[in-house]
Design a protein around this motif. Structure first.
Motif, mmCIF file in Angstrom:
data_model
loop_
_atom_site.group_PDB
_atom_site.id
_atom_site.type_symbol
_atom_site.label_atom_id
_atom_site.label_comp_id
_atom_site.label_asym_id
_atom_site.label_seq_id
_atom_site.Cartn_x
_atom_site.Cartn_y
_atom_site.Cartn_z
ATOM 1 N N LEU A 99 0.893 8.910 4.203
ATOM 2 C CA LEU A 99 2.184 8.213 4.314
ATOM 3 C C LEU A 99 2.770 8.361 5.716
ATOM 4 O O LEU A 99 3.363 7.423 6.255
ATOM 5 N N ALA A 100 2.585 9.533 6.317
ATOM 6 C CA ALA A 100 3.062 9.747 7.687
ATOM 7 C C ALA A 100 2.297 8.867 8.656
ATOM 8 O O ALA A 100 2.876 8.276 9.585
ATOM 9 N N TRP A 101 0.974 8.742 8.469
ATOM 10 C CA TRP A 101 0.181 7.865 9.326
ATOM 11 C C TRP A 101 0.596 6.410 9.158
ATOM 12 O O TRP A 101 0.627 5.652 10.126
ATOM 13 N N ARG A 142 -4.512 17.735 -2.280
ATOM 14 C CA ARG A 142 -4.303 16.321 -2.571
ATOM 15 C C ARG A 142 -2.880 15.876 -2.234
ATOM 16 O O ARG A 142 -2.685 14.815 -1.641
ATOM 17 N N GLU A 143 -1.899 16.685 -2.590
ATOM 18 C CA GLU A 143 -0.508 16.328 -2.295
ATOM 19 C C GLU A 143 -0.271 16.240 -0.795
ATOM 20 O O GLU A 143 0.409 15.323 -0.310
ATOM 21 N N GLN A 144 -0.830 17.171 -0.052
ATOM 22 C CA GLN A 144 -0.692 17.150 1.405
ATOM 23 C C GLN A 144 -1.414 15.960 2.011
ATOM 24 O O GLN A 144 -0.948 15.387 3.008
ATOM 25 N N SER A 145 -2.540 15.585 1.425
ATOM 26 C CA SER A 145 -3.277 14.415 1.916
ATOM 27 C C SER A 145 -2.447 13.151 1.759
ATOM 28 O O SER A 145 -2.398 12.306 2.664
ATOM 29 N N ALA A 189 0.831 -1.210 0.000
ATOM 30 C CA ALA A 189 0.000 0.000 0.000
ATOM 31 C C ALA A 189 0.860 1.252 0.000
ATOM 32 O O ALA A 189 0.549 2.234 -0.700
ATOM 33 N N ARG A 190 1.941 1.245 0.755
ATOM 34 C CA ARG A 190 2.801 2.428 0.850
ATOM 35 C C ARG A 190 3.397 2.772 -0.522
ATOM 36 O O ARG A 190 3.417 3.938 -0.929
ATOM 37 N N ALA A 191 3.848 1.764 -1.241
ATOM 38 C CA ALA A 191 4.483 2.005 -2.529
ATOM 39 C C ALA A 191 3.493 2.497 -3.582
ATOM 40 O O ALA A 191 3.865 3.244 -4.496
ATOM 41 N N VAL A 232 -9.601 12.538 5.291
ATOM 42 C CA VAL A 232 -8.227 12.692 5.784
ATOM 43 C C VAL A 232 -8.056 14.066 6.424
ATOM 44 O O VAL A 232 -7.497 14.206 7.521
ATOM 45 N N ALA A 233 -8.550 15.104 5.753
ATOM 46 C CA ALA A 233 -8.438 16.461 6.288
ATOM 47 C C ALA A 233 -9.194 16.602 7.598
ATOM 48 O O ALA A 233 -8.727 17.267 8.534
ATOM 49 N N VAL A 234 -10.356 15.957 7.684
ATOM 50 C CA VAL A 234 -11.142 16.009 8.922
ATOM 51 C C VAL A 234 -10.380 15.341 10.055
ATOM 52 O O VAL A 234 -10.281 15.881 11.166
#
Length: 224
Positions: free
Chosen positions: A69-71, A61-64, A27-29, A51-53
């Protein structure tokens, strides 16, 4: 008398290594490419909004993608992340990149319990979609018909007592009639505090006679 069995997946019915060494890296890749390809589809767009909520801040979208990925890196049990992972894994199962891992003893005993008339349920931090994928694509065949219901973090987190009260109400049995199987003590503590019977799976380890929950080395050792 136990009338229903509620089971965890990771470390209980299935190897932790399968989740951490196969599913998570897959999933990460593929997450950035998946979002780029499907981000405008209603289901995926709704999950990106969630995700934002859950992040409690506006995200493009890029930040999401960066947040997701951080989560993943911190193994955050975010509902939006688990749902998106499930969509990506569905592609992996469909393409034959992997099969769902379920221990032979778990598959055998689940079939036996269901044949005896026990109701079977799953409770995992992975989404219901991801749960059905694991049990639907195993080397033992499609096991999903064995189960009467599926629960994920939309019912609450697994170390919270109230989650098990909600699940018990949804199943429609008294708490004492439900046996919860997990490898995590804190989950078992929460389930027992809600009135459920409990057994801890200790796969590959040594049973502790001083343990506060009944223990079993595998499903063959689970007493119902």
């Amino acid at each position: 008398m136990i009338k229903a069995i509620l089971t965890d997946i990771e470390g209980t019915t299935s190897a932790i290594a399968f989740v951490h060494d196969v599913l998570f890296p897959y999933a990460r890749a593929r997450l950035p490419g998946f979002v780029a390809a499907h981000g405008d589809e209603p289901e995926v767009a709704a999950l990106l909004a969630q995700v934002a909520v859950e992040a409690d801040r506006p995200l493009d979208r890029e930040q999401s993608v960066a947040q997701l990925l951080a989560w993943m890196a911190e193994d955050r049990k975010a509902t939006s992340l688990k749902a998106l992972q499930g969509l990506i894994w569905a592609q992996g199962y469909a393409s034959g990149d992997f099969q769902g891992h379920v221990y032979a003893d778990a598959a055998r005993r689940l079939r036996g319990w269901q044949a005896q008339g026990l109701k079977l349920y799953v409770y995992s931090s992975g989404s219901v979609h991801a749960q059905k994928l694991i049990f639907g694509h195993t080397t033992h065949g499609d096991l999903t018909p064995l189960f009467s219901g599926w629960f994920d973090t939309t019912s609450g987190h697994k170390r919270e007592v109230e989650s098990y009260r909600r699940i018990g109400a949804a199943i429609g049995l008294s708490a004492a009639e439900i046996l919860f199987l997990s490898d995590i003590v804190e989950e078992l503590d929460a389930a027992r505090a809600a009135g459920l019977s409990t057994t801890q799976l200790v796969r590959g380890g040594t049973l502790d006679p001083r343990a506060t929950h009944r223990q079993a080395a595998d499903f063959d050792g689970v007493e119902v």
